[in-house]
Design a protein around this motif. Sequence first.
Motif, short mmCIF file in Angstrom:
data_model
loop_
_atom_site.label_atom_id
_atom_site.label_comp_id
_atom_site.label_asym_id
_atom_site.label_seq_id
_atom_site.Cartn_x
_atom_site.Cartn_y
_atom_site.Cartn_z
N GLY A 181 0.81 -1.21 0.00
CA GLY A 181 0.00 0.00 0.00
C GLY A 181 0.85 1.27 0.00
O GLY A 181 2.05 1.25 -0.22
N LYS A 182 0.16 2.38 0.24
CA LYS A 182 0.85 3.66 0.25
C LYS A 182 1.63 3.86 1.54
O LYS A 182 1.14 3.56 2.63
CB LYS A 182 -0.16 4.80 0.08
N HIS A 183 2.83 4.39 1.39
CA HIS A 183 3.67 4.78 2.52
C HIS A 183 3.66 6.30 2.64
O HIS A 183 3.64 7.00 1.62
CB HIS A 183 5.11 4.31 2.33
N ARG A 184 3.73 6.80 3.87
CA ARG A 184 3.92 8.22 4.10
C ARG A 184 5.41 8.48 4.26
O ARG A 184 6.03 7.93 5.16
CB ARG A 184 3.18 8.66 5.37
N TYR A 185 5.96 9.30 3.38
CA TYR A 185 7.36 9.69 3.49
C TYR A 185 7.41 11.12 4.01
O TYR A 185 6.96 12.05 3.35
CB TYR A 185 8.07 9.53 2.14
N VAL A 186 7.93 11.25 5.23
CA VAL A 186 7.82 12.49 5.99
C VAL A 186 9.17 13.20 6.05
O VAL A 186 10.17 12.64 6.52
CB VAL A 186 7.33 12.21 7.42
N PHE A 187 9.20 14.43 5.56
CA PHE A 187 10.38 15.29 5.63
C PHE A 187 10.17 16.31 6.74
O PHE A 187 9.13 16.97 6.80
CB PHE A 187 10.60 16.04 4.32
N LEU A 188 11.16 16.45 7.61
CA LEU A 188 11.08 17.40 8.72
C LEU A 188 12.31 18.30 8.71
O LEU A 188 13.42 17.88 8.39
CB LEU A 188 11.02 16.69 10.06
N LEU A 189 12.09 19.56 9.09
CA LEU A 189 13.17 20.50 9.34
C LEU A 189 13.26 20.69 10.84
O LEU A 189 12.28 21.03 11.50
CB LEU A 189 12.89 21.84 8.65
N LEU A 190 14.46 20.45 11.39
CA LEU A 190 14.67 20.49 12.83
C LEU A 190 15.66 21.59 13.19
O LEU A 190 16.58 21.89 12.42
CB LEU A 190 15.22 19.15 13.33
N ALA A 191 15.48 22.18 14.38
CA ALA A 191 16.37 23.22 14.88
C ALA A 191 16.63 22.99 16.36
O ALA A 191 15.85 22.32 17.04
CB ALA A 191 15.75 24.60 14.66
#
Length: 222
Positions: free
Chosen positions: A159-169
């Motif tokens: 099925g579909k996967h969620r590919y999550v991009f995050l910007l962290l500080a």
Amino acid sequence: MAPVFSSYLLLIAQLVHAALAGPIEQHVLNSAQAPKGSDIIHELKRAEIIPTVIDAFTPKFSMNLTWPSANASTSLGNTLKPGDMQHVPDIIVYDATPSALKPAKGMQYTVILTDPDAPSRDNPEWSEMCHWIATGHPGQPKLTEPVHYKPPGPPPKTGKHRYVFLLLAPANGTTEELHLQRPADRKHWGFEHEREGVRKWAQGQGLVVVGANFVYSQNEKQ
């Protein structure tokens, strides 16, 4: 080679792969082109990224990831083919907060990619899967990659996967150099249990989420 981090004005920046020929193209986006912080949070909640992957936060930046060779980009939950994302993306990050909320200039930022649906959303026994960690300061010639970019590759019939991009500080706002710990493994970000991942890793590094985007992707064999 490592990607490059170039900056423009109020921490408006683009992450690009060092192998790209010619000068780094700078991108400036205005508010009319950017999703509002409330829209970002709404989509993250609708996709259950909040609270499954990260806690609720106040977006201080918007970010858009593009793969120019595939004419593909992120749009808060659009669907891309795995083949579109085989190379390190160009990442446009722009400041969208009032002056009083702006993070300090000179701060070190970190971009990550995580898959909370490995090997599938119904059976996330490998989740989260760490696909990428890159870190550096705007204006630095290159970024350090504690974990090199692993392109999304969802298995057949998952099925579909969620590919999550995050910007962290840095949570404390420091402008000092960070020495991030590389996860012991991509699976579970080196932790022991299912669904452990970037939230626990970021907490251990003293980092907080300041921006996010995501896509869905699935193997053509379903």
